[in-house]
Design an enzyme around this catalytic site. Structure first.
Site, PDB file in Angstrom:
ATOM      1  N   ASP A 129       9.383  15.082  -6.105  1.00 58.90           N
ATOM      2  CA  ASP A 129       8.620  14.866  -4.739  1.00 58.90           C
ATOM      3  C   ASP A 129       7.186  15.401  -4.922  1.00 58.90           C
ATOM      4  O   ASP A 129       6.262  15.015  -4.340  1.00 58.90           O
ATOM      5  CB  ASP A 129       9.413  15.527  -3.704  1.00 58.90           C
ATOM      6  CG  ASP A 129      10.515  14.891  -3.336  1.00 58.90           C
ATOM      7  OD1 ASP A 129      10.685  13.849  -3.661  1.00 58.90           O
ATOM      8  OD2 ASP A 129      11.349  15.547  -2.448  1.00 58.90           O
ATOM      9  N   CYS A 130       7.100  16.412  -5.527  1.00 61.50           N
ATOM     10  CA  CYS A 130       5.598  17.092  -5.853  1.00 61.50           C
ATOM     11  C   CYS A 130       5.036  16.408  -7.091  1.00 61.50           C
ATOM     12  O   CYS A 130       3.493  16.465  -6.853  1.00 61.50           O
ATOM     13  CB  CYS A 130       5.945  18.402  -5.819  1.00 61.50           C
ATOM     14  SG  CYS A 130       7.093  19.225  -6.790  1.00 61.50           S
TER      15      CYS A 130
END
Lengths: 390, 135
Positions: A129-130
């Site tokens: 996600d990051c």
């Protein structure tokens, strides 16, 4: 006679310090005596330039958009570690290319960066996600990198083996090509110019020592791996076989390809010639006595690499002056010798370091912590054990 | 008159055949063996310089090939890239004829081409790939 670090640094700062290379100091001591040389000289510079396999660089690439958490990383097809944070890596000098094997490796990538060449970076990541990107293929130069610093876990070996081969086939080793039936002998030390042979018991060289690393001002970061102060020593306190080592750190962006050269050792692998130079303050006559030693005083041990075991038979001891003569005698046979460590470049490093001190007022740093001394830790082997035996 | 250096590879079964005898007797060529490593039952190598007439030279080479010997033209020149060379001296350790040496005192690399037998040991040994062949 004794001088303090502070006195010597004050003389460097005011431009009054007397600085000599270890070879020049040896000649002065032989002409005028060790006491007189100790009195008149403040700093002795050393230098060495041989293949040092335990070499590499930490690099930070910065973040792409969208960013990637690099897992598998190659630079010009040479794998680098994906085991650090998202865009950090460690590139080891000996890592061979997936395309060209040992003809091009980590050391060659570092040399290309030093020469200002663009290097192709390819990486893959898991996609998180990051860090959503899963692949990247781009080019970077040394200037593009946020940080690039050499961190070499083992450089500047204090003395080294002389290699011969009594077997009947050619051997390809980290000490070069060894011809059969004592066809040649190779050696790898700067001898009288070698940093750690000039301070055999590490009185002035320790953690925090300022030094010359591949043309950049750097530091001794720690004891080197396999640092072994407990080797047999001669009457001067000098080890007669491989002993102390240092780990060094320096900014790759300030380093020079004149003092870092990638190497391919035939049939063995990739390595890197690394230039290391350490300034040694002439604190007293005891230190001056070891600084004054010449190639005729320093000894190395000849080992038979024809015996392919951890402990190779020691055949004899020879001086560096004998090795440099081009021929030594072993078991009644005249054996031609050849070095692997460059004496001309070692001399250039010692002279360059002398120039740094006299012209750029490069001052000396006393060790923040000494290296392990003789009598402390040894050098342990790796035993082969089974799970049941633990 | 032609003078050429040839790099010959002998398959194991040919390794004991007296080919230089035939080159002299049948083709009137003057052989000069610069380097040879030939053992019974193993692949052999020979660096051979041949001098003679052009037609005889070509016939001699054809004879060698008909005998199963692999024939390559050997390097005609060997040179040192001083920009790449770091003067480590490792090439001097493998140079048996003593063409590559280190000067006494300065330890600079000295290449005496007259002593070179084009064995190429230095080309393989040089960690900087600074010794190059020209054909």
């Amino acid at each position: 006679m004794s001088k303090s670090w502070e006195e010597i640094n004050a003389r460097i700062a005011s431009g009054e310090a007397a600085v000599m290379t270890a070879e020049e100091f040896g000649a002065l001591a032989s002409a005028e005596g060790v006491s007189e040389a100790a009195r008149t000289v403040d700093v002795v510079t050393t230098g060495t330039f041989g293949p040092m396999c335990s070499t590499g660089a930490f690099l930070n690439f910065g973040h792409s958009d969208p960013p990637i958490k690099m897992g598998t990383i190659t630079l010009n097809d040479v794998p680098a570690s994906g085991g650090l944070a998202a865009v950090d890596t460690y590139l080891g000098a000996t890592e061979p290319s997936t395309m060209h094997g040992i003809e091009y490796g980590g050391a060659h990538v570092i040399e290309d960066l030093l020469r200002g060449r663009a290097v192709r970076v390819k990486a893959t990541g898991p996609g998180t996600d990051c860090y959503p990107r899963t692949e990247i293929d781009t080019y970077v130069t040394l200037d593009d990198l946020n940080q690039a610093y050499l961190f070499n876990p083992r450089n500047s070996y204090q003395n080294y083996a002389v290699a011969v081969n009594t077997g009947d086939r050619v051997l390809y080793t980290y000490l070069g090509t060894l011809l059969p039936r004592l066809g040649n002998a190779t050696y790898c030390s700067a001898g009288a110019l070698s940093p750690l042979l000039n301070d055999p018991t590490y009185r002035t060289i320790g953690v925090g020592t300022r030094c010359f690393v591949a043309g950049a001002p750097g530091y001794v970061a720690w004891e080197g791996t396999q640092h072994n102060p407990n080797q047999q020593r001669d009457e001067h306190g000098e080890p007669v076989s491989p002993a102390g080592t240092i780990a060094v750190i320096a900014d790759l962006k300030q380093a020079s390809p004149d003092y870092f050269s990638a190497a391919t050792l035939a049939g063995y692998g990739v390595s890197a010639f690394v230039g290391i130079g350490i300034p040694i303050p002439v604190l007293d006559e005891d230190l001056a006595a070891t600084l004054a030693l010449t190639d005729a005083d320093l000894t190395a041990t000849v080992f038979d690499y024809g015996v392919q075991r951890r402990s190779r038979p020691a055949l004899r001891q020879v001086t560096y002056a004998e090795l440099r003569s081009g021929e030594i005698e072993i078991e009644g046979k005249r054996v031609p010798t050849g070095p692997i460590s460059s004496l001309p470049v070692a001399r250039r490093i010692a002279s360059e370091l002398k120039r740094w001190i006299t012209e750029h007022r490069f001052t000396l740093a006393p060790p923040l912590q000494p290296l392990p001394q003789p009598g402390s830790q040894g050098f342990k082997p790796l035993e082969i054990r089974t799970e049941e035996a633990i | 008159m032609a003078r050429k250096r040839l790099d010959l590879t002998f398959p194991p079964r040919q390794a004991t055949k007296a080919i230089t005898y035939h080159l002299v007797k049948d083709f009137d060529l003057v052989p000069n063996i610069l380097r040879a490593q030939i053992q019974p039952g193993q692949e052999g190598r020979m660096l051979l310089e041949l001098t003679g007439g052009q037609a005889e030279f070509e016939a001699g080479v054809a004879f060698l090939r008909s005998e199963g010997v692999e024939v390559h033209e050997a390097a005609s020149d060997i040179c040192l890239d001083v920009e790449r060379c770091v003067v480590c001296g490792l090439c001097t350790a493998v140079c048996r004829p003593g063409a590559l040496t280190l000067a006494e005192g300065t330890a600079d690399l000295v290449f005496d081409k007259d002593k070179c037998v084009y064995c190429e040991a230095c080309v393989v040994a040089c960690p900087r790939r600074a010794v190059m062949l020209r054909f």
